[in-house]
Design an enzyme around this catalytic site. Structure first.
Site, PDB file in Angstrom:
ATOM      1  N   ASP A  11     -74.069  37.660 -79.107  1.00  0.00           N
ATOM      2  CA  ASP A  11     -74.679  36.340 -78.918  1.00  0.00           C
ATOM      3  C   ASP A  11     -76.143  36.442 -78.536  1.00  0.00           C
ATOM      4  OD1 ASP A  11     -72.185  34.031 -78.331  1.00  0.00           O
ATOM      5  OD2 ASP A  11     -71.721  36.155 -78.544  1.00  0.00           O
ATOM      6  N   GLU A  71     -75.270  31.221 -79.049  1.00  0.00           N
ATOM      7  CA  GLU A  71     -74.255  31.553 -78.063  1.00  0.00           C
ATOM      8  C   GLU A  71     -72.984  30.835 -78.512  1.00  0.00           C
ATOM      9  OE1 GLU A  71     -74.255  33.443 -75.262  1.00  0.00           O
ATOM     10  OE2 GLU A  71     -76.363  34.077 -75.445  1.00  0.00           O
ATOM     11  N   ASP A  80     -75.083  43.969 -78.570  1.00  0.00           N
ATOM     12  CA  ASP A  80     -74.551  42.688 -78.128  1.00  0.00           C
ATOM     13  C   ASP A  80     -74.540  41.726 -79.322  1.00  0.00           C
ATOM     14  OD1 ASP A  80     -73.989  40.444 -76.311  1.00  0.00           O
ATOM     15  OD2 ASP A  80     -76.087  39.906 -76.623  1.00  0.00           O
TER      16      ASP A  80
END
Length: 302
Positions: free
Chosen positions: A93, A100, A91
């Protein structure tokens, strides 16, 4: 099949790790084979098993967790055989990067609290990811495209250890994939910064240089699982050959399907269901969990 128990802590934690090692020797009534992966920072305890011996990993995890208690130590319990993975899927963020992206874009637009509140609920699994993404994008409609370059230049930073993790796995011929429920504008840049071979993410829709929406289909929880399966198959691998890392609820299917799923500074629902978690240390802990020694690490950072 032998079992590997890996303990990691901040550098200069030699006494803490040695004390835990001694306690586990006593608690497990076993002749654990001891070896430093990085002295004072990471060590392996190998529980040798005979051909007919079996042990419940869940019970071992409970025993190690009890021994560690509240100490600032990350640990992993797994079969020693096959723990060095041939694929990394991560992933972006709050995992590979410290931010984010949508929250940072919203800050430039002056609405970060509203967008961040939706992000937090989505990552905890309280909102459907696609609905939450549409809701956040709706608040940003009309944002000039030029603002994204400012966000990337001024706000986006790699988490500690990200580049060493990716470059070391690349150097050992693993396939590395960055997969995000965010956007390709950022995954292309972040993927290049960290060294990922491929990236997958959603697409912004622009009209007259301003944000107009997000393209369908939305890359969310099931799309991340599909990315794991498709990237593995394309490289002659299985999901079991992969190590996956993420922090949010939309990462869970991917984490649970991979050979080793790691929750990185994750929401409680994710930490509870992943194979293991990293709370205190950095992303290079994923290398220690695979049995790499600090001397094996590769990074272009100077």
């Amino acid at each position: 099949m032998d079992i590997a128990i890996t303990l990691t802590a901040a550098p200069e934690s030699k006494d803490l790790l040695l004390d835990l090692s001694a306690q586990l020797q006593r608690d497990l009534n076993g002749d654990l084979e001891f070896g430093w992966l990085s002295e004072g920072e990471a060590l392996d305890l190998i529980l040798p098993l005979g051909p007919d011996e079996k042990v419940a990993e869940a019970d071992l995890k409970q025993a190690v967790a009890a021994a560690v208690g509240d100490a600032p130590v990350d640990f992993c319990v797994q079969a020693a055989q096959g723990r060095r993975k041939r694929m990394l899927i991560a992933d972006m963020d709050s995992t590979i990067i410290a931010q984010e992206c949508l929250d940072e874009i919203a800050d430039f637009a002056g609405i970060k609290p509203q967008v961040a509140a939706i992000t937090e609920r989505a990552m905890r699994g309280e909102l459907d990811f696609a609905d939450a993404l549409h809701e956040r994008i709706a608040l940003l409609i009309g944002l000039p495209k030029t603002e994204l370059s400012r966000v990337l230049a001024e706000r986006i930073t790699l988490n500690r250890g990200a580049q060493a993790l990716v470059e070391t796995m690349n150097a050992h011929r693993a396939h590395t994939v960055l997969v995000s429920g965010g956007f390709t504008y950022f995954t292309r840049a972040v993927g290049g910064m960290a060294g990922f071979a491929k990236n997958r993410a959603n697409q912004f829709i622009w009209e007259d240089g301003k944000l107009a929406g997000v393209a369908e289909p939305i890359l969310g929880r099931e799309a991340k699982l599909a990315a794991l399966n498709e990237e593995a198959a394309a490289n002659g691998l299985s999901p079991e050959d992969a190590i996956a890392v993420g922090d949010g609820a939309n990462d869970l299917s991917m984490l649970k399907a991979a050979g080793l799923g790691v929750a990185f500074r994750a929401k409680p629902v994710v930490a509870a269901e992943a194979d293991t978690q990293v709370r205190y240390t950095e992303l290079t802990t994923l290398l220690f969990f695979q049995g790499y020694k600090r001397a094996d690490f590769v990074t272009s950072i100077t």
